[in-house]
Design a protein around this motif. Structure first.
Motif, PDB file in Angstrom:
ATOM      1  N   ASP A  75       0.849  -1.202   0.000  1.00  0.00           N
ATOM      2  CA  ASP A  75       0.000   0.000   0.000  1.00  0.00           C
ATOM      3  C   ASP A  75       0.879   1.245   0.000  1.00  0.00           C
ATOM      4  O   ASP A  75       1.690   1.420  -0.880  1.00  0.00           O
ATOM      5  CB  ASP A  75      -0.962  -0.023   1.188  1.00  0.00           C
ATOM      6  N   ASN A  76       0.732   2.091   1.033  1.00  0.00           N
ATOM      7  CA  ASN A  76       1.492   3.347   1.082  1.00  0.00           C
ATOM      8  C   ASN A  76       2.751   3.236   1.933  1.00  0.00           C
ATOM      9  O   ASN A  76       3.364   4.266   2.268  1.00  0.00           O
ATOM     10  CB  ASN A  76       0.607   4.473   1.624  1.00  0.00           C
ATOM     11  N   TYR A  77       3.123   2.022   2.305  1.00  0.00           N
ATOM     12  CA  TYR A  77       4.288   1.816   3.148  1.00  0.00           C
ATOM     13  C   TYR A  77       5.272   0.870   2.469  1.00  0.00           C
ATOM     14  O   TYR A  77       4.916   0.092   1.587  1.00  0.00           O
ATOM     15  CB  TYR A  77       3.887   1.240   4.506  1.00  0.00           C
ATOM     16  N   CYS A  78       6.518   0.926   2.913  1.00  0.00           N
ATOM     17  CA  CYS A  78       7.549   0.015   2.425  1.00  0.00           C
ATOM     18  C   CYS A  78       8.300  -0.574   3.612  1.00  0.00           C
ATOM     19  O   CYS A  78       8.595   0.129   4.589  1.00  0.00           O
ATOM     20  CB  CYS A  78       8.539   0.746   1.511  1.00  0.00           C
ATOM     21  N   THR A  79       8.591  -1.862   3.514  1.00  0.00           N
ATOM     22  CA  THR A  79       9.393  -2.544   4.518  1.00  0.00           C
ATOM     23  C   THR A  79      10.838  -2.618   4.023  1.00  0.00           C
ATOM     24  O   THR A  79      11.088  -3.091   2.914  1.00  0.00           O
ATOM     25  CB  THR A  79       8.869  -3.970   4.763  1.00  0.00           C
ATOM     26  N   ILE A  80      11.766  -2.128   4.836  1.00  0.00           N
ATOM     27  CA  ILE A  80      13.183  -2.154   4.487  1.00  0.00           C
ATOM     28  C   ILE A  80      13.823  -3.330   5.229  1.00  0.00           C
ATOM     29  O   ILE A  80      13.957  -3.292   6.456  1.00  0.00           O
ATOM     30  CB  ILE A  80      13.900  -0.846   4.885  1.00  0.00           C
ATOM     31  N   ALA A  81      14.201  -4.362   4.519  1.00  0.00           N
ATOM     32  CA  ALA A  81      14.832  -5.523   5.146  1.00  0.00           C
ATOM     33  C   ALA A  81      16.342  -5.391   5.016  1.00  0.00           C
ATOM     34  O   ALA A  81      16.877  -5.370   3.907  1.00  0.00           O
ATOM     35  CB  ALA A  81      14.348  -6.804   4.477  1.00  0.00           C
ATOM     36  N   TYR A  82      17.024  -5.321   6.172  1.00  0.00           N
ATOM     37  CA  TYR A  82      18.480  -5.206   6.139  1.00  0.00           C
ATOM     38  C   TYR A  82      19.069  -5.881   7.375  1.00  0.00           C
ATOM     39  O   TYR A  82      18.367  -6.215   8.342  1.00  0.00           O
ATOM     40  CB  TYR A  82      18.913  -3.740   6.061  1.00  0.00           C
ATOM     41  N   LEU A  83      20.378  -6.097   7.314  1.00  0.00           N
ATOM     42  CA  LEU A  83      21.084  -6.747   8.418  1.00  0.00           C
ATOM     43  C   LEU A  83      21.607  -5.699   9.396  1.00  0.00           C
ATOM     44  O   LEU A  83      22.240  -4.717   9.011  1.00  0.00           O
ATOM     45  CB  LEU A  83      22.253  -7.567   7.883  1.00  0.00           C
ATOM     46  N   LYS A  84      21.312  -5.949  10.674  1.00  0.00           N
ATOM     47  CA  LYS A  84      21.840  -5.103  11.738  1.00  0.00           C
ATOM     48  C   LYS A  84      22.607  -6.024  12.672  1.00  0.00           C
ATOM     49  O   LYS A  84      22.005  -6.702  13.507  1.00  0.00           O
ATOM     50  CB  LYS A  84      20.715  -4.394  12.469  1.00  0.00           C
ATOM     51  N   GLY A  85      23.904  -6.071  12.470  1.00  0.00           N
ATOM     52  CA  GLY A  85      24.691  -7.081  13.154  1.00  0.00           C
ATOM     53  C   GLY A  85      24.407  -8.433  12.532  1.00  0.00           C
ATOM     54  O   GLY A  85      24.549  -8.627  11.333  1.00  0.00           O
ATOM     55  N   ALA A  86      23.984  -9.380  13.365  1.00  0.00           N
ATOM     56  CA  ALA A  86      23.674 -10.718  12.869  1.00  0.00           C
ATOM     57  C   ALA A  86      22.174 -10.951  12.749  1.00  0.00           C
ATOM     58  O   ALA A  86      21.739 -12.068  12.506  1.00  0.00           O
ATOM     59  CB  ALA A  86      24.289 -11.770  13.794  1.00  0.00           C
ATOM     60  N   GLN A  87      21.384  -9.883  12.910  1.00  0.00           N
ATOM     61  CA  GLN A  87      19.931 -10.021  12.884  1.00  0.00           C
ATOM     62  C   GLN A  87      19.335  -9.262  11.696  1.00  0.00           C
ATOM     63  O   GLN A  87      19.863  -8.237  11.260  1.00  0.00           O
ATOM     64  CB  GLN A  87      19.322  -9.470  14.186  1.00  0.00           C
ATOM     65  N   VAL A  88      18.223  -9.785  11.199  1.00  0.00           N
ATOM     66  CA  VAL A  88      17.495  -9.100  10.135  1.00  0.00           C
ATOM     67  C   VAL A  88      16.514  -8.119  10.760  1.00  0.00           C
ATOM     68  O   VAL A  88      15.716  -8.487  11.632  1.00  0.00           O
ATOM     69  CB  VAL A  88      16.733 -10.101   9.252  1.00  0.00           C
ATOM     70  N   THR A  89      16.593  -6.869  10.356  1.00  0.00           N
ATOM     71  CA  THR A  89      15.689  -5.824  10.831  1.00  0.00           C
ATOM     72  C   THR A  89      14.783  -5.402   9.680  1.00  0.00           C
ATOM     73  O   THR A  89      15.239  -5.275   8.542  1.00  0.00           O
ATOM     74  CB  THR A  89      16.489  -4.615  11.344  1.00  0.00           C
ATOM     75  N   LYS A  90      13.504  -5.177   9.995  1.00  0.00           N
ATOM     76  CA  LYS A  90      12.534  -4.847   8.933  1.00  0.00           C
ATOM     77  C   LYS A  90      11.656  -3.665   9.358  1.00  0.00           C
ATOM     78  O   LYS A  90      10.461  -3.817   9.616  1.00  0.00           O
ATOM     79  CB  LYS A  90      11.682  -6.073   8.609  1.00  0.00           C
ATOM     80  N   PRO A  91      12.257  -2.463   9.437  1.00  0.00           N
ATOM     81  CA  PRO A  91      11.447  -1.286   9.786  1.00  0.00           C
ATOM     82  C   PRO A  91      10.500  -0.892   8.654  1.00  0.00           C
ATOM     83  O   PRO A  91      10.721  -1.221   7.488  1.00  0.00           O
ATOM     84  CB  PRO A  91      12.503  -0.206  10.010  1.00  0.00           C
ATOM     85  N   LEU A  92       9.441  -0.197   9.036  1.00  0.00           N
ATOM     86  CA  LEU A  92       8.425   0.245   8.078  1.00  0.00           C
ATOM     87  C   LEU A  92       8.591   1.739   7.852  1.00  0.00           C
ATOM     88  O   LEU A  92       8.810   2.504   8.807  1.00  0.00           O
ATOM     89  CB  LEU A  92       7.030  -0.054   8.642  1.00  0.00           C
ATOM     90  N   ILE A  93       8.485   2.169   6.610  1.00  0.00           N
ATOM     91  CA  ILE A  93       8.619   3.579   6.287  1.00  0.00           C
ATOM     92  C   ILE A  93       7.462   3.978   5.376  1.00  0.00           C
ATOM     93  O   ILE A  93       7.081   3.215   4.477  1.00  0.00           O
ATOM     94  CB  ILE A  93       9.987   3.865   5.622  1.00  0.00           C
ATOM     95  N   ARG A  94       6.887   5.133   5.613  1.00  0.00           N
ATOM     96  CA  ARG A  94       5.753   5.591   4.805  1.00  0.00           C
ATOM     97  C   ARG A  94       6.267   6.234   3.517  1.00  0.00           C
ATOM     98  O   ARG A  94       6.793   7.349   3.539  1.00  0.00           O
ATOM     99  CB  ARG A  94       4.884   6.573   5.564  1.00  0.00           C
ATOM    100  N   SER A  95       6.138   5.513   2.423  1.00  0.00           N
ATOM    101  CA  SER A  95       6.590   6.005   1.129  1.00  0.00           C
ATOM    102  C   SER A  95       6.187   5.003   0.056  1.00  0.00           C
ATOM    103  O   SER A  95       6.000   3.812   0.342  1.00  0.00           O
ATOM    104  CB  SER A  95       8.110   6.188   1.103  1.00  0.00           C
ATOM    105  N   SER A  96       6.058   5.471  -1.159  1.00  0.00           N
ATOM    106  CA  SER A  96       5.833   4.563  -2.279  1.00  0.00           C
ATOM    107  C   SER A  96       7.160   3.934  -2.684  1.00  0.00           C
ATOM    108  O   SER A  96       8.237   4.506  -2.435  1.00  0.00           O
ATOM    109  CB  SER A  96       5.235   5.305  -3.476  1.00  0.00           C
TER     110      SER A  96
END
Length: 299
Positions: free
Chosen positions: A213-234
């Protein structure tokens, strides 16, 4: 057979191709009825008979265009590629055929008037249409599925494999770890719609970006863990902020870091990119096939 019906099938939502399909179906129905004149049409005596029979093709075109184009636009979630299968494709086409039969029956009743349309009952016309359409539709869909599956499976097997060490994460012993390509663009900065919320990650840590929809999930590595913050943007807006050559759009809902693709597989829907020892699978839309394959081979 039931296993095949549950296999993934590509969703073709491109407007030009859908319009072309509607035109071809309309022409086929109109010309078929004009040449063979089934359902008692051969006994029908009326002025401008050929034009009236071709009208059935026009009805077929309108019904198909509404189903293939308008209906898909109104209910996109129903036709989401992740849940579309061979069985659903066959069912959708058969529903379209039945709607064509019903609307053409209404058209016939309007043409000949009340009491004059009894040569072919409603049930007979719809039943015959269903039986005539079922076998060729099933055959064509299965042929298309097998062709697409073979095409993408073979092509994916020929693509290079890139495996990486993800910051201490476990990598199977049979996977060869190769270094990530060096680049001067060592960070990616992404800003939300409000221009205040921003996220900056190392390019080598970014896995993929997924739109919802109007949000995007950014999947990236933070140390040895996968982080998936949400950001409001196309997704398109975020795409314009990325200048790294190997972080590319691969689907209407995904941007992927090709440096993090470990394996490529294929099914009837197209290529699938495997990341992080197979924990994530990112689809590739057909419109991005050529450019993405070229990028993968260049890595």
């Amino acid at each position: 057979m039931f296993q095949i019906l549950n296999q993934p099938y590509p969703v073709d939502d491109a407007f030009p191709r859908q319009l072309r399909k509607a035109v071809l179906i309309g022409l086929f129905v109109g010309l078929f009825l004009l040449v063979f004149q089934p359902f008692g049409l051969n006994l029908w005596e009326t002025p401008n008979k050929a034009v009236k029979i071709l009208g059935f093709g026009g009805i077929s075109f309108v019904v198909t265009a509404l189903n293939f184009i308008v209906f898909r636009q109104l209910f996109p979630q129903m036709f989401a590629e992740e849940r579309w299968t061979v069985g659903r494709e066959i069912l959708f086409i058969m529903v379209n055929i039945l709607l064509i039969a019903i609307m053409n029956r209404f058209y016939l009743a309007w043409l000949v008037g009340p009491g004059e349309d009894s040569r072919m009952s409603w049930l007979s016309m719809i039943s015959v249409t269903f039986l005539v359409g079922l076998f060729p539709v099933t055959g064509l869909v299965l042929f298309s599925y097998i062709s697409q599956l073979k095409k993408y499976s073979q092509a994916a097997a020929e693509l290079p494999v890139h495996a990486h060490n993800f910051g201490g994460l476990h990598i199977p012993q049979d996977v060869q770890v190769v270094p990530i390509n060096e680049t001067i663009n060592n960070t990616v900065s992404l800003a939300a719609d409000n221009e205040k919320d921003t996220l900056t990650v190392l390019t080598e840590d970014l896995l993929f970006i997924e739109s919802s929809d109007n949000y995007c999930t950014i999947a990236y590595l933070k140390g040895a863990q996968v982080t998936k913050p949400l950001i409001r943007s196309s997704l398109s807006r975020l795409e314009k902020q990325i200048v790294h050559p190997h972080i590319v759009r691969c689907h209407r809902s995904y941007i992927v870091n090709l440096n993090r693709v470990e394996r490529v597989t294929g099914n009837a829907q197209g290529y699938k990119l495997h990341l992080l020892s197979g924990q994530f699978v990112v689809p590739v839309a057909r419109q991005y096939n050529e450019t993405l394959v070229a990028e993968l081979k260049a890595l």
